[in-house]
Design a protein around this motif. Structure first.
Motif, PDB file in Angstrom:
ATOM      1  N   ARG A 156     -44.742 -11.194  21.254  1.00 55.23           N
ATOM      2  CA  ARG A 156     -44.733 -10.050  22.160  1.00 55.23           C
ATOM      3  C   ARG A 156     -45.514  -8.909  21.515  1.00 55.23           C
ATOM      4  NH1 ARG A 156     -38.754  -9.669  24.904  1.00 55.23           N
ATOM      5  NH2 ARG A 156     -38.873 -11.688  25.942  1.00 55.23           N
ATOM      6  N   PRO A 157     -46.283  -8.165  22.320  1.00 58.71           N
ATOM      7  CA  PRO A 157     -47.162  -7.127  21.759  1.00 58.71           C
ATOM      8  C   PRO A 157     -46.436  -6.087  20.902  1.00 58.71           C
ATOM      9  CG  PRO A 157     -47.425  -7.275  24.159  1.00 58.71           C
ATOM     10  CD  PRO A 157     -46.370  -8.254  23.763  1.00 58.71           C
ATOM     11  N   GLY A 158     -45.223  -5.732  21.262  1.00 63.27           N
ATOM     12  CA  GLY A 158     -44.472  -4.727  20.505  1.00 63.27           C
ATOM     13  C   GLY A 158     -43.980  -5.217  19.158  1.00 63.27           C
ATOM     14  N   TYR A 159     -44.067  -6.517  18.902  1.00 59.77           N
ATOM     15  CA  TYR A 159     -43.645  -7.085  17.620  1.00 59.77           C
ATOM     16  C   TYR A 159     -44.829  -7.371  16.703  1.00 59.77           C
ATOM     17  CZ  TYR A 159     -39.086  -8.136  19.797  1.00 59.77           C
ATOM     18  OH  TYR A 159     -37.881  -8.075  20.418  1.00 59.77           O
ATOM     19  N   LYS A 160     -46.029  -7.376  17.248  1.00 54.55           N
ATOM     20  CA  LYS A 160     -47.207  -7.769  16.473  1.00 54.55           C
ATOM     21  C   LYS A 160     -47.382  -6.872  15.248  1.00 54.55           C
ATOM     22  CE  LYS A 160     -52.016  -8.979  16.992  1.00 54.55           C
ATOM     23  NZ  LYS A 160     -53.143  -9.093  17.901  1.00 54.55           N
ATOM     24  N   ARG A 161     -47.458  -7.527  14.079  1.00 58.95           N
ATOM     25  CA  ARG A 161     -47.655  -6.856  12.791  1.00 58.95           C
ATOM     26  C   ARG A 161     -46.571  -5.829  12.461  1.00 58.95           C
ATOM     27  NH1 ARG A 161     -51.319  -8.966   9.892  1.00 58.95           N
ATOM     28  NH2 ARG A 161     -53.195  -9.752  10.799  1.00 58.95           N
ATOM     29  N   LYS A 162     -45.379  -6.037  13.012  1.00 58.06           N
ATOM     30  CA  LYS A 162     -44.275  -5.105  12.763  1.00 58.06           C
ATOM     31  C   LYS A 162     -43.266  -5.644  11.762  1.00 58.06           C
ATOM     32  CE  LYS A 162     -45.259  -2.133  16.124  1.00 58.06           C
ATOM     33  NZ  LYS A 162     -46.428  -1.404  15.976  1.00 58.06           N
ATOM     34  N   MET A 163     -43.154  -6.984  11.623  1.00 58.53           N
ATOM     35  CA  MET A 163     -42.111  -7.561  10.787  1.00 58.53           C
ATOM     36  C   MET A 163     -42.683  -8.570   9.799  1.00 58.53           C
ATOM     37  SD  MET A 163     -38.939  -8.427  13.323  1.00 58.53           S
ATOM     38  CE  MET A 163     -39.786  -8.662  14.877  1.00 58.53           C
ATOM     39  N   THR A 164     -42.102  -8.587   8.620  1.00 62.72           N
ATOM     40  CA  THR A 164     -42.382  -9.653   7.656  1.00 62.72           C
ATOM     41  C   THR A 164     -41.223 -10.648   7.752  1.00 62.72           C
ATOM     42  OG1 THR A 164     -41.165  -8.588   5.870  1.00 62.72           O
ATOM     43  CG2 THR A 164     -43.529  -8.000   6.101  1.00 62.72           C
ATOM     44  N   LEU A 165     -41.335 -11.757   7.057  1.00 60.58           N
ATOM     45  CA  LEU A 165     -40.243 -12.722   7.041  1.00 60.58           C
ATOM     46  C   LEU A 165     -38.986 -12.079   6.446  1.00 60.58           C
ATOM     47  CD1 LEU A 165     -39.199 -15.537   7.613  1.00 60.58           C
ATOM     48  CD2 LEU A 165     -40.220 -16.294   5.465  1.00 60.58           C
ATOM     49  N   ALA A 166     -39.154 -11.238   5.432  1.00 65.52           N
ATOM     50  CA  ALA A 166     -38.004 -10.533   4.839  1.00 65.52           C
ATOM     51  C   ALA A 166     -37.351  -9.607   5.868  1.00 65.52           C
ATOM     52  CB  ALA A 166     -38.442  -9.752   3.606  1.00 65.52           C
ATOM     53  N   ASP A 167     -38.174  -8.906   6.668  1.00 69.40           N
ATOM     54  CA  ASP A 167     -37.632  -8.047   7.722  1.00 69.40           C
ATOM     55  C   ASP A 167     -36.849  -8.872   8.738  1.00 69.40           C
ATOM     56  OD1 ASP A 167     -38.954  -5.816   6.610  1.00 69.40           O
ATOM     57  OD2 ASP A 167     -40.721  -6.127   7.892  1.00 69.40           O
ATOM     58  N   PHE A 168     -37.403 -10.026   9.102  1.00 71.61           N
ATOM     59  CA  PHE A 168     -36.765 -10.905  10.074  1.00 71.61           C
ATOM     60  C   PHE A 168     -35.398 -11.354   9.555  1.00 71.61           C
ATOM     61  CE2 PHE A 168     -36.108 -15.009  12.198  1.00 71.61           C
ATOM     62  CZ  PHE A 168     -36.347 -14.657  13.525  1.00 71.61           C
ATOM     63  N   ARG A 169     -35.350 -11.759   8.294  1.00 69.11           N
ATOM     64  CA  ARG A 169     -34.070 -12.171   7.687  1.00 69.11           C
ATOM     65  C   ARG A 169     -33.063 -11.029   7.691  1.00 69.11           C
ATOM     66  NH1 ARG A 169     -36.668 -15.225   2.560  1.00 69.11           N
ATOM     67  NH2 ARG A 169     -37.010 -17.234   3.537  1.00 69.11           N
ATOM     68  N   ALA A 170     -33.528  -9.836   7.346  1.00 68.11           N
ATOM     69  CA  ALA A 170     -32.637  -8.673   7.314  1.00 68.11           C
ATOM     70  C   ALA A 170     -32.094  -8.377   8.709  1.00 68.11           C
ATOM     71  CB  ALA A 170     -33.370  -7.459   6.754  1.00 68.11           C
ATOM     72  N   GLN A 171     -32.938  -8.495   9.722  1.00 63.50           N
ATOM     73  CA  GLN A 171     -32.489  -8.253  11.090  1.00 63.50           C
ATOM     74  C   GLN A 171     -31.433  -9.269  11.515  1.00 63.50           C
ATOM     75  OE1 GLN A 171     -33.136  -5.691  13.287  1.00 63.50           O
ATOM     76  NE2 GLN A 171     -34.012  -4.794  11.439  1.00 63.50           N
ATOM     77  N   LEU A 172     -31.625 -10.517  11.150  1.00 62.71           N
ATOM     78  CA  LEU A 172     -30.650 -11.549  11.507  1.00 62.71           C
ATOM     79  C   LEU A 172     -29.294 -11.288  10.847  1.00 62.71           C
ATOM     80  CD1 LEU A 172     -32.817 -14.783  11.408  1.00 62.71           C
ATOM     81  CD2 LEU A 172     -31.888 -13.639  13.418  1.00 62.71           C
TER      82      LEU A 172
END
Length: 180
Positions: free
Chosen positions: A149-165
């Motif tokens: 999705r355009p609003g997610y592009k280049r906004k998260m790293t894998l570490a960010d994704f893990r933290a969000q989960l």
């Protein structure tokens, strides 16, 4: 280093079938591909999470280890039909057979292909699929159309994704991703 890895939360050893039957080896020639062109820094990685058991008969993904680097065999593959056929006839090939929850992560420069589904009942393979972009790679011409999705592009790293989960309100800070 760009190799393919299969793992589960239990951290057991990879489950690659190192001796695919000849019927799978025969299939490699017409179907082997890479999802992104070669570049020094790996641009994209894909993760397949198996939602059910994936057997060799169901059409497990066939991987050609070490073809993500610009070696002589990889140059032969990229060089044209005769070089490709010769390289593939001698290539190491591994089937990614998976149990539910297993995850295969691979560098999208790696040569791979799906194999024919030869299960008696034509069982389907169900995966949860993620693609991760290397922020240090050249993403101007990947030969791959992302579906983020355009609003997610280049906004998260894998570490960010893990933290969000792991957070109390996953992805609340990022919204629905539909806005620019």
């Amino acid at each position: 280093d760009g190799e393919t890895t299969t793992t589960t939360a239990r951290r057991r050893a990879p489950r690659f079938d190192a001796d695919p039957p000849s019927r799978f080896r025969r299939f490699i020639g017409g179907a082997a591909r890479r999802d992104t062109p070669f570049q020094e820094s790996p641009p994209l990685f894909t993760a397949f999470v198996a939602l059910q058991r994936v057997t060799r008969e169901m059409g497990a993904t066939l991987f050609l280890p070490r073809t993500h680097t610009l070696t002589a065999p990889r140059r032969a593959f990229d060089g044209g039909r005769s070089g490709k056929a010769a390289m593939l006839s001698e290539a190491d090939a591994r089937l990614g057979v998976l149990e539910p929850g297993d995850c295969t992560i691979f560098d999208m420069r790696l040569l791979h292909c799906g194999t024919p589904n030869q299960a008696l009942l034509g069982d389907r393979r169900y995966f949860l699929n993620f693609t991760f972009c290397n922020p240090r790679a050249d993403t101007s011409d990947l030969g791959h159309v992302p579906c983020i999705r355009p609003g997610y592009k280049r906004k998260m790293t894998l570490a960010d994704f893990r933290a969000q989960l792991a957070s109390a309100a996953p992805f609340a800070d990022y919204g629905d991703g539909l806005g620019a």
